[in-house]
Design an enzyme around this catalytic site. Structure first.
Site, PDB file in Angstrom:
ATOM      1  N   ARG A  78      -6.715 -12.154  -4.837  1.00 21.04           N
ATOM      2  CA  ARG A  78      -6.551 -11.684  -3.468  1.00 21.04           C
ATOM      3  C   ARG A  78      -6.804 -10.178  -3.442  1.00 21.04           C
ATOM      4  O   ARG A  78      -6.136  -9.425  -4.152  1.00 21.04           O
ATOM      5  CB  ARG A  78      -5.120 -11.975  -2.975  1.00 21.04           C
ATOM      6  CG  ARG A  78      -4.871 -11.401  -1.602  1.00 21.04           C
ATOM      7  CD  ARG A  78      -3.464 -11.608  -1.051  1.00 21.04           C
ATOM      8  NE  ARG A  78      -3.360 -10.864   0.179  1.00 21.04           N
ATOM      9  CZ  ARG A  78      -2.338 -10.077   0.530  1.00 21.04           C
ATOM     10  NH1 ARG A  78      -1.282  -9.975  -0.235  1.00 21.04           N
ATOM     11  NH2 ARG A  78      -2.386  -9.411   1.659  1.00 21.04           N
ATOM     12  N   HIS A 124      -5.477  -4.369   5.288  1.00 17.48           N
ATOM     13  CA  HIS A 124      -4.280  -4.039   4.511  1.00 17.48           C
ATOM     14  C   HIS A 124      -3.996  -2.554   4.702  1.00 17.48           C
ATOM     15  O   HIS A 124      -4.029  -1.759   3.762  1.00 17.48           O
ATOM     16  CB  HIS A 124      -4.473  -4.420   3.040  1.00 17.48           C
ATOM     17  CG  HIS A 124      -3.185  -4.592   2.264  1.00 17.48           C
ATOM     18  ND1 HIS A 124      -2.858  -5.749   1.582  1.00 17.48           N
ATOM     19  CD2 HIS A 124      -2.141  -3.763   2.080  1.00 17.48           C
ATOM     20  CE1 HIS A 124      -1.669  -5.602   1.000  1.00 17.48           C
ATOM     21  NE2 HIS A 124      -1.225  -4.395   1.274  1.00 17.48           N
ATOM     22  N   GLU A 171       1.093  -8.088   6.581  1.00 20.78           N
ATOM     23  CA  GLU A 171       2.413  -7.558   6.924  1.00 20.78           C
ATOM     24  C   GLU A 171       2.445  -6.691   8.180  1.00 20.78           C
ATOM     25  O   GLU A 171       2.729  -5.481   8.108  1.00 20.78           O
ATOM     26  CB  GLU A 171       2.977  -6.757   5.748  1.00 20.78           C
ATOM     27  CG  GLU A 171       3.054  -7.549   4.460  1.00 20.78           C
ATOM     28  CD  GLU A 171       3.847  -6.843   3.367  1.00 20.78           C
ATOM     29  OE1 GLU A 171       4.125  -5.645   3.503  1.00 20.78           O
ATOM     30  OE2 GLU A 171       4.214  -7.516   2.393  1.00 20.78           O
ATOM     31  N   ASN A 310       4.551 -13.087   2.216  1.00 17.51           N
ATOM     32  CA  ASN A 310       4.817 -12.044   1.226  1.00 17.51           C
ATOM     33  C   ASN A 310       6.323 -11.898   1.158  1.00 17.51           C
ATOM     34  O   ASN A 310       6.963 -11.640   2.185  1.00 17.51           O
ATOM     35  CB  ASN A 310       4.237 -10.704   1.675  1.00 17.51           C
ATOM     36  CG  ASN A 310       2.724 -10.650   1.599  1.00 17.51           C
ATOM     37  OD1 ASN A 310       2.089 -11.603   1.150  1.00 17.51           O
ATOM     38  ND2 ASN A 310       2.147  -9.544   2.029  1.00 17.51           N
ATOM     39  N   TYR A 312       9.816 -10.578  -1.415  1.00 21.41           N
ATOM     40  CA  TYR A 312      10.229  -9.865  -2.626  1.00 21.41           C
ATOM     41  C   TYR A 312      11.699 -10.020  -2.956  1.00 21.41           C
ATOM     42  O   TYR A 312      12.080  -9.971  -4.106  1.00 21.41           O
ATOM     43  CB  TYR A 312       9.918  -8.365  -2.483  1.00 21.41           C
ATOM     44  CG  TYR A 312       8.441  -8.063  -2.569  1.00 21.41           C
ATOM     45  CD1 TYR A 312       7.621  -8.140  -1.444  1.00 21.41           C
ATOM     46  CD2 TYR A 312       7.856  -7.725  -3.781  1.00 21.41           C
ATOM     47  CE1 TYR A 312       6.261  -7.876  -1.534  1.00 21.41           C
ATOM     48  CE2 TYR A 312       6.502  -7.449  -3.877  1.00 21.41           C
ATOM     49  CZ  TYR A 312       5.704  -7.530  -2.759  1.00 21.41           C
ATOM     50  OH  TYR A 312       4.359  -7.278  -2.857  1.00 21.41           O
ATOM     51  N   GLU A 376       2.129 -12.731  -1.766  1.00 24.88           N
ATOM     52  CA  GLU A 376       2.689 -11.623  -2.558  1.00 24.88           C
ATOM     53  C   GLU A 376       4.108 -11.959  -2.975  1.00 24.88           C
ATOM     54  O   GLU A 376       4.868 -12.560  -2.196  1.00 24.88           O
ATOM     55  CB  GLU A 376       2.777 -10.314  -1.748  1.00 24.88           C
ATOM     56  CG  GLU A 376       1.506  -9.542  -1.675  1.00 24.88           C
ATOM     57  CD  GLU A 376       1.658  -8.224  -0.906  1.00 24.88           C
ATOM     58  OE1 GLU A 376       2.755  -7.622  -0.930  1.00 24.88           O
ATOM     59  OE2 GLU A 376       0.679  -7.817  -0.279  1.00 24.88           O
TER      60      GLU A 376
HETATM   61  C1  PNW Z   1       4.073  -4.813   0.379  1.00 21.99           C
HETATM   62  N1  PNW Z   1       9.854  -2.660   2.471  1.00 21.99           N
HETATM   63  O1  PNW Z   1       4.644  -3.723   1.036  1.00 21.99           O
HETATM   64  C2  PNW Z   1       2.578  -4.570   0.506  1.00 21.99           C
HETATM   65  O2  PNW Z   1       1.833  -5.633   1.029  1.00 21.99           O
HETATM   66  C3  PNW Z   1       1.949  -4.025  -0.725  1.00 21.99           C
HETATM   67  O3  PNW Z   1       0.810  -3.292  -0.377  1.00 21.99           O
HETATM   68  C4  PNW Z   1       2.957  -3.215  -1.510  1.00 21.99           C
HETATM   69  O4  PNW Z   1       2.409  -2.533  -2.589  1.00 21.99           O
HETATM   70  C5  PNW Z   1       4.027  -4.199  -1.980  1.00 21.99           C
HETATM   71  O5  PNW Z   1       4.588  -4.912  -0.893  1.00 21.99           O
HETATM   72  C6  PNW Z   1       5.163  -3.552  -2.768  1.00 21.99           C
HETATM   73  O6  PNW Z   1       5.863  -2.636  -1.981  1.00 21.99           O
HETATM   74  C7  PNW Z   1       5.968  -3.545   1.341  1.00 21.99           C
HETATM   75  O7  PNW Z   1      10.185  -1.468   2.654  1.00 21.99           O
HETATM   76  C8  PNW Z   1       6.365  -2.236   1.528  1.00 21.99           C
HETATM   77  O8  PNW Z   1      10.699  -3.597   2.642  1.00 21.99           O
HETATM   78  C9  PNW Z   1       7.641  -1.949   1.906  1.00 21.99           C
HETATM   79  C10 PNW Z   1       8.547  -2.964   2.101  1.00 21.99           C
HETATM   80  C11 PNW Z   1       8.154  -4.286   1.906  1.00 21.99           C
HETATM   81  C12 PNW Z   1       6.858  -4.560   1.518  1.00 21.99           C
END
Ligand code: PNW
Length: 486
Positions: A78, A124, A171, A310, A312, A376
């Site tokens: 991707r 992006h 996002e 995406n 985390y 992601e």
């Molecule tokens: C994503 N938050 O960004 C993006 O899609 C990527 O480009 C980035 O490198 C990756 O996650 C890691 O950060 C985020 O503040 C940036 O919650 C900030 C947040 C979440 C996702």
């Protein structure tokens, strides 16, 4: 090991990146400036004043990068296209840059030659700076929707014969909130006059989101009307969103968790998949939430072939607080008994919590009822940047993160029956982590920024091995990197 069901051969797994985070070569071959060029060069906006001028130098090293992906034996990659390489000034009446088209065309050909499926993000975060200067970029509905659609059409025309998986926007929550609400990402607008000279955080993020959704939906319509019949690909949006667990069993915190999800995810997913806005958002924002006309609703509803996810982490949601971008809900990682939810990452907003990933997959599947593409998921190891390379590549916390995540993915698929089609760990390489510069590393491949040499980390090997063991393999296929290991 007992006989276990294996992921089907056509399950798509691979690694993800984004143009501005890896390419560098910002003045090369006719590329125009993006809002991240200017933002990252503005003093005080990024950690240690870092910018994307070199990044992981992938605009020059792309053949080597694809060779490494091939060694990893992954099925898909991707990446995103930089709008300002395709149309340097960005607009529908501005010239197209043949060198930009050639670059991505060559990347796509090389991937296909290596047996790797391209999974392409159109946007992006690197909006052509000119569109921001000319008319306010994402704030200007009449202009941006047409310009985005024009850009998307050129990409479908140029690459759609070979690209069968499209993501319109990455996002949108981050674009609207971090760029126009908190002002910590480009273009850095917000109400706090100590941080930004312009912007209104109480209205602009909701307007930007409205225009993002319309741009996405309009591009999807163009793809479906003009290209899908012959090109036969899929197109959708990809949303960030983390799971929310009530801080405790009190009714207000149980309600808070849902309210947080309504803004983190429902703000975009409810319109796109269900055709309405969450009640909580309507109540919270009143007439600050721009509504769609009936024609626009017809365009927006159903405008994604799949759910792009995406994700985390997981937050503990606590009623209260005045952060509208979290639905007026407070987030914490510390439980009522003082324990932490999981292992802390290098960035403040991220702790491990694999159970949350499984719960989110179930929630999204039940609510939106479409196949899920995880686009992601990843972890930044605390302190990784200050270790010597030999130590940094032993990224234990990241391996544990992916061990939990793959187990959750597997259980969601085979115990819970969730329809999941892809898994893209973020990221293939350490790269430019936006406002956090280069100190926060998300890669499964270590990048030595002095030499631009790449070093596979333990986490890359863990994931490659996991998919080797848990997925049906093509007869006779090998994973060169693993076969080379002792
Ligand atoms: C994503 N938050 O960004 C993006 O899609 C990527 O480009 C980035 O490198 C990756 O996650 C890691 O950060 C985020 O503040 C940036 O919650 C900030 C947040 C979440 C996702």
């Amino acid at each position: 090991m007992a006989m276990q069901k294996k992921l089907p051969r056509d399950f798509i797994w691979g690694f993800a990146t984004a143009s501005f985070q890896i390419e560098g070569s910002v003045d090369v071959d006719g590329r125009g400036k993006s809002i991240w060029d200017d933002f990252s060069r503005t003093p005080g906006k990024t950690l240690d004043g870092k910018n994307g001028d070199v990044a992981t130098d992938s605009y020059r090293l792309w053949r080597e990068d694809i060779a490494l992906l091939k060694q990893y034996g992954i099925r898909a990659y991707r990446f995103s296209i930089a709008w300002s390489r395709i149309i340097p000034l960005g607009g529908r009446n501005d010239p197209v840059n043949p060198k930009g088209i050639k670059f991505y065309s060559d990347v796509i050909d090389e991937l296909l030659k290596a047996g790797i499926t391209p999974f392409v993000t159109l946007y992006h975060w690197d909006l052509p700076q000119e569109l921001h200067d000319r008319y306010g970029g994402w704030l200007n509905k009449d202009e941006i929707v047409q310009d985005y659609v024009n850009y998307a059409r050129i990409c479908f025309q140029s690459f759609g014969d070979r690209v069968k998986h499209w993501l319109t926007l990455n996002e949108p929550w981050c674009v609207a909130v971090l760029g126009y609400g908190r002002g910590v990402f480009a273009p850095g607008r917000c109400s706090d006059r100590n941080r930004s000279q312009e912007g209104d955080s109480s209205t602009e993020p909701w307007i930007v989101a409205h225009n993002l959704i319309l741009s996405h939906a309009s591009a999807v319509k163009v793809y479906r009307d003009e290209f899908k019949p012959t090109q036969q690909g899929q197109i959708g949006i990809t949303l960030n969103g983390d799971w929310e667990v009530p801080y405790d069993n009190s009714p207000e915190n149980i309600a808070a968790a849902q309210q947080a999800l309504d803004v983190a995810i429902g703000w975009y997913a409810d319109p796109v998949y269900l055709g309405f806005y969450p009640d909580h958002m309507k109540k919270m924002l009143g007439n600050r939430l721009p509504d769609f006309t009936p024609e626009e609703w017809a365009l927006v509803k159903g405008s994604s072939d799949f759910y792009g996810m995406n994700t985390y982490t997981t937050n503990l949601a606590k009623a209260g607080g005045s952060d509208e971008f979290q639905g007026n809900v407070d987030y914490t990682f510390t439980r009522a008994d003082g324990t932490e939810l999981g292992t802390q990452a290098h960035c403040s907003w991220l702790q491990t919590y694999p159970e949350g990933f499984r719960a989110l997959l179930n929630y999204v599947w039940k609510r939106y009822k479409l196949p899920i593409y995880v686009t992601e998921n990843g972890f930044a190891v605390k302190g990784e940047d200050s270790l010597p390379i030999e130590e940094a590549i032993k990224d234990h916390d990241r391996v544990e993160y992916f061990r939990g995540a793959t187990e959750s993915l597997y259980k969601a698929m085979y115990e819970d029956g969730v329809d999941i089609r892809s898994y893209f760990p973020w990221s293939f390489l350490d790269n430019f982590e936006w406002a956090d510069g280069y100190g926060t590393r998300f890669g499964v491949t270590y990048v030595d920024y002095k030499t631009q040499k790449r070093y596979p980390k333990e986490s890359a090997k863990f994931l490659i091995k996991w998919f080797r063991e848990h997925q049906e393999q093509e007869p006779g296929s090998t994973t060169p990197l693993l076969s080379a290991l002792p």
